[in-house]
Design a protein around this motif. Structure first.
Motif, PDB file in Angstrom:
ATOM      1  N   MET A 179       4.610   0.283 -34.664  1.00 56.25           N
ATOM      2  CA  MET A 179       3.519   0.210 -35.625  1.00 56.25           C
ATOM      3  C   MET A 179       2.763  -1.110 -35.473  1.00 56.25           C
ATOM      4  O   MET A 179       3.365  -2.139 -35.235  1.00 56.25           O
ATOM      5  N   SER A 180       1.493  -1.046 -35.666  1.00 55.89           N
ATOM      6  CA  SER A 180       0.706  -2.269 -35.568  1.00 55.89           C
ATOM      7  C   SER A 180       0.788  -3.047 -36.874  1.00 55.89           C
ATOM      8  O   SER A 180       1.151  -2.530 -37.923  1.00 55.89           O
ATOM      9  N   SER A 181       0.420  -4.301 -36.823  1.00 55.66           N
ATOM     10  CA  SER A 181       0.515  -5.154 -38.007  1.00 55.66           C
ATOM     11  C   SER A 181      -0.483  -4.737 -39.090  1.00 55.66           C
ATOM     12  O   SER A 181      -0.207  -4.882 -40.270  1.00 55.66           O
ATOM     13  N   THR A 182      -1.648  -4.223 -38.692  1.00 56.40           N
ATOM     14  CA  THR A 182      -2.613  -3.796 -39.711  1.00 56.40           C
ATOM     15  C   THR A 182      -2.124  -2.558 -40.437  1.00 56.40           C
ATOM     16  O   THR A 182      -2.369  -2.406 -41.630  1.00 56.40           O
ATOM     17  N   LEU A 183      -1.430  -1.681 -39.757  1.00 61.36           N
ATOM     18  CA  LEU A 183      -0.893  -0.489 -40.396  1.00 61.36           C
ATOM     19  C   LEU A 183       0.200  -0.859 -41.384  1.00 61.36           C
ATOM     20  O   LEU A 183       0.268  -0.313 -42.483  1.00 61.36           O
ATOM     21  N   ILE A 184       1.034  -1.820 -41.010  1.00 56.94           N
ATOM     22  CA  ILE A 184       2.074  -2.292 -41.917  1.00 56.94           C
ATOM     23  C   ILE A 184       1.436  -2.983 -43.119  1.00 56.94           C
ATOM     24  O   ILE A 184       1.846  -2.774 -44.260  1.00 56.94           O
ATOM     25  N   ALA A 185       0.428  -3.818 -42.873  1.00 56.22           N
ATOM     26  CA  ALA A 185      -0.238  -4.527 -43.968  1.00 56.22           C
ATOM     27  C   ALA A 185      -0.902  -3.558 -44.929  1.00 56.22           C
ATOM     28  O   ALA A 185      -0.952  -3.808 -46.134  1.00 56.22           O
ATOM     29  N   ARG A 186      -1.385  -2.453 -44.428  1.00 58.34           N
ATOM     30  CA  ARG A 186      -2.037  -1.464 -45.280  1.00 58.34           C
ATOM     31  C   ARG A 186      -1.071  -0.909 -46.324  1.00 58.34           C
ATOM     32  O   ARG A 186      -1.450  -0.681 -47.467  1.00 58.34           O
ATOM     33  N   TYR A 187       0.173  -0.713 -45.944  1.00 55.51           N
ATOM     34  CA  TYR A 187       1.150  -0.111 -46.857  1.00 55.51           C
ATOM     35  C   TYR A 187       1.973  -1.135 -47.634  1.00 55.51           C
ATOM     36  O   TYR A 187       2.375  -0.881 -48.756  1.00 55.51           O
ATOM     37  N   VAL A 188       2.218  -2.298 -47.044  1.00 54.67           N
ATOM     38  CA  VAL A 188       3.024  -3.306 -47.721  1.00 54.67           C
ATOM     39  C   VAL A 188       2.194  -4.063 -48.751  1.00 54.67           C
ATOM     40  O   VAL A 188       2.621  -4.260 -49.885  1.00 54.67           O
ATOM     41  N   THR A 189       1.012  -4.504 -48.362  1.00 53.80           N
ATOM     42  CA  THR A 189       0.126  -5.228 -49.277  1.00 53.80           C
ATOM     43  C   THR A 189      -1.248  -4.569 -49.260  1.00 53.80           C
ATOM     44  O   THR A 189      -2.181  -5.079 -48.637  1.00 53.80           O
ATOM     45  N   PRO A 190      -1.408  -3.461 -49.944  1.00 53.08           N
ATOM     46  CA  PRO A 190      -2.684  -2.751 -49.872  1.00 53.08           C
ATOM     47  C   PRO A 190      -3.851  -3.524 -50.478  1.00 53.08           C
ATOM     48  O   PRO A 190      -4.977  -3.401 -50.015  1.00 53.08           O
ATOM     49  N   TRP A 191      -3.613  -4.326 -51.511  1.00 51.28           N
ATOM     50  CA  TRP A 191      -4.688  -5.094 -52.122  1.00 51.28           C
ATOM     51  C   TRP A 191      -5.226  -6.135 -51.152  1.00 51.28           C
ATOM     52  O   TRP A 191      -6.427  -6.359 -51.086  1.00 51.28           O
ATOM     53  N   LYS A 192      -4.336  -6.776 -50.372  1.00 51.53           N
ATOM     54  CA  LYS A 192      -4.768  -7.764 -49.386  1.00 51.53           C
ATOM     55  C   LYS A 192      -5.534  -7.084 -48.252  1.00 51.53           C
ATOM     56  O   LYS A 192      -6.563  -7.578 -47.799  1.00 51.53           O
ATOM     57  N   PHE A 193      -5.044  -5.937 -47.823  1.00 53.60           N
ATOM     58  CA  PHE A 193      -5.715  -5.182 -46.768  1.00 53.60           C
ATOM     59  C   PHE A 193      -7.121  -4.786 -47.220  1.00 53.60           C
ATOM     60  O   PHE A 193      -8.086  -4.925 -46.468  1.00 53.60           O
ATOM     61  N   ARG A 194      -7.246  -4.321 -48.461  1.00 52.00           N
ATOM     62  CA  ARG A 194      -8.555  -3.911 -48.994  1.00 52.00           C
ATOM     63  C   ARG A 194      -9.506  -5.105 -49.089  1.00 52.00           C
ATOM     64  O   ARG A 194     -10.687  -4.996 -48.768  1.00 52.00           O
ATOM     65  N   ARG A 195      -8.994  -6.268 -49.528  1.00 52.03           N
ATOM     66  CA  ARG A 195      -9.830  -7.469 -49.601  1.00 52.03           C
ATOM     67  C   ARG A 195     -10.325  -7.881 -48.222  1.00 52.03           C
ATOM     68  O   ARG A 195     -11.484  -8.279 -48.064  1.00 52.03           O
ATOM     69  N   GLU A 196      -9.442  -7.809 -47.220  1.00 51.26           N
ATOM     70  CA  GLU A 196      -9.846  -8.156 -45.864  1.00 51.26           C
ATOM     71  C   GLU A 196     -10.887  -7.184 -45.317  1.00 51.26           C
ATOM     72  O   GLU A 196     -11.845  -7.590 -44.660  1.00 51.26           O
ATOM     73  N   GLN A 197     -10.717  -5.895 -45.608  1.00 57.45           N
ATOM     74  CA  GLN A 197     -11.697  -4.900 -45.180  1.00 57.45           C
ATOM     75  C   GLN A 197     -13.054  -5.152 -45.848  1.00 57.45           C
ATOM     76  O   GLN A 197     -14.099  -5.075 -45.203  1.00 57.45           O
ATOM     77  N   ASP A 198     -13.040  -5.462 -47.143  1.00 55.09           N
ATOM     78  CA  ASP A 198     -14.282  -5.763 -47.862  1.00 55.09           C
ATOM     79  C   ASP A 198     -14.952  -7.017 -47.318  1.00 55.09           C
ATOM     80  O   ASP A 198     -16.178  -7.082 -47.203  1.00 55.09           O
ATOM     81  N   ALA A 199     -14.146  -8.037 -46.981  1.00 54.95           N
ATOM     82  CA  ALA A 199     -14.704  -9.273 -46.418  1.00 54.95           C
ATOM     83  C   ALA A 199     -15.341  -9.014 -45.059  1.00 54.95           C
ATOM     84  O   ALA A 199     -16.416  -9.550 -44.760  1.00 54.95           O
ATOM     85  N   GLN A 200     -14.713  -8.185 -44.233  1.00 51.10           N
ATOM     86  CA  GLN A 200     -15.289  -7.855 -42.930  1.00 51.10           C
ATOM     87  C   GLN A 200     -16.589  -7.071 -43.091  1.00 51.10           C
ATOM     88  O   GLN A 200     -17.568  -7.316 -42.378  1.00 51.10           O
ATOM     89  N   ARG A 201     -16.608  -6.138 -44.029  1.00 53.65           N
ATOM     90  CA  ARG A 201     -17.821  -5.350 -44.272  1.00 53.65           C
ATOM     91  C   ARG A 201     -18.944  -6.241 -44.786  1.00 53.65           C
ATOM     92  O   ARG A 201     -20.091  -6.140 -44.345  1.00 53.65           O
ATOM     93  N   LEU A 202     -18.612  -7.164 -45.707  1.00 55.92           N
ATOM     94  CA  LEU A 202     -19.597  -8.098 -46.244  1.00 55.92           C
ATOM     95  C   LEU A 202     -20.154  -8.991 -45.138  1.00 55.92           C
ATOM     96  O   LEU A 202     -21.363  -9.212 -45.062  1.00 55.92           O
TER      97      LEU A 202
END
Length: 115
Positions: A1-24
């Motif tokens: 498993m990749s680290s982003t896939l693990i981060a998505r399930y372990v810390t979903p709020w952090k993953f979502r914040r990072e996705q929003d920051a990249q989109r912004l």
């Protein structure tokens, strides 16, 4: 498993914040730092929820798949985005009907005063 896939399930709020920051960041690179509506500069150092802070706005409401496309998103102030929140077709139709009803009631009152 990749680290982003693990981060998505372990810390979903952090993953979502990072996705929003990249989109912004991608939208800022494309459009610049000015508000799409009022053309004034935005401040990106303000806390989340501030009126002068950035808000990602959906240009054309569509299905969920199309809303997430970067071509359908733009940046504007939070206060500028809130101004347009109530201008849906239903609200505009209600306002139009209310204004027409007021016009008719005024003309009836004037006619009653003249008679």
């Amino acid at each position: 498993m990749s680290s982003t896939l693990i981060a998505r399930y372990v810390t979903p709020w952090k993953f979502r914040r990072e996705q929003d920051a990249q989109r912004l960041h991608a939208i800022r690179q494309r459009d610049g730092d000015d508000c799409r509506r009022c053309r004034r500069p935005m401040r990106f150092d303000l806390p989340a929820g501030h009126d002068s802070g950035p808000k990602v706005e959906i240009i054309v409401p569509a299905t969920t798949d199309e809303e997430e496309a970067l071509d359908n998103l733009c940046l504007c102030h939070r206060r500028c985005n809130a101004e347009n929140a109530d201008f849906t077709r239903e609200v505009q139709e209600r306002v139009r009907r209310k204004n027409e009803a007021e016009l008719f009631s005024r003309s009836r009152r004037r006619a009653a005063k003249r008679a």
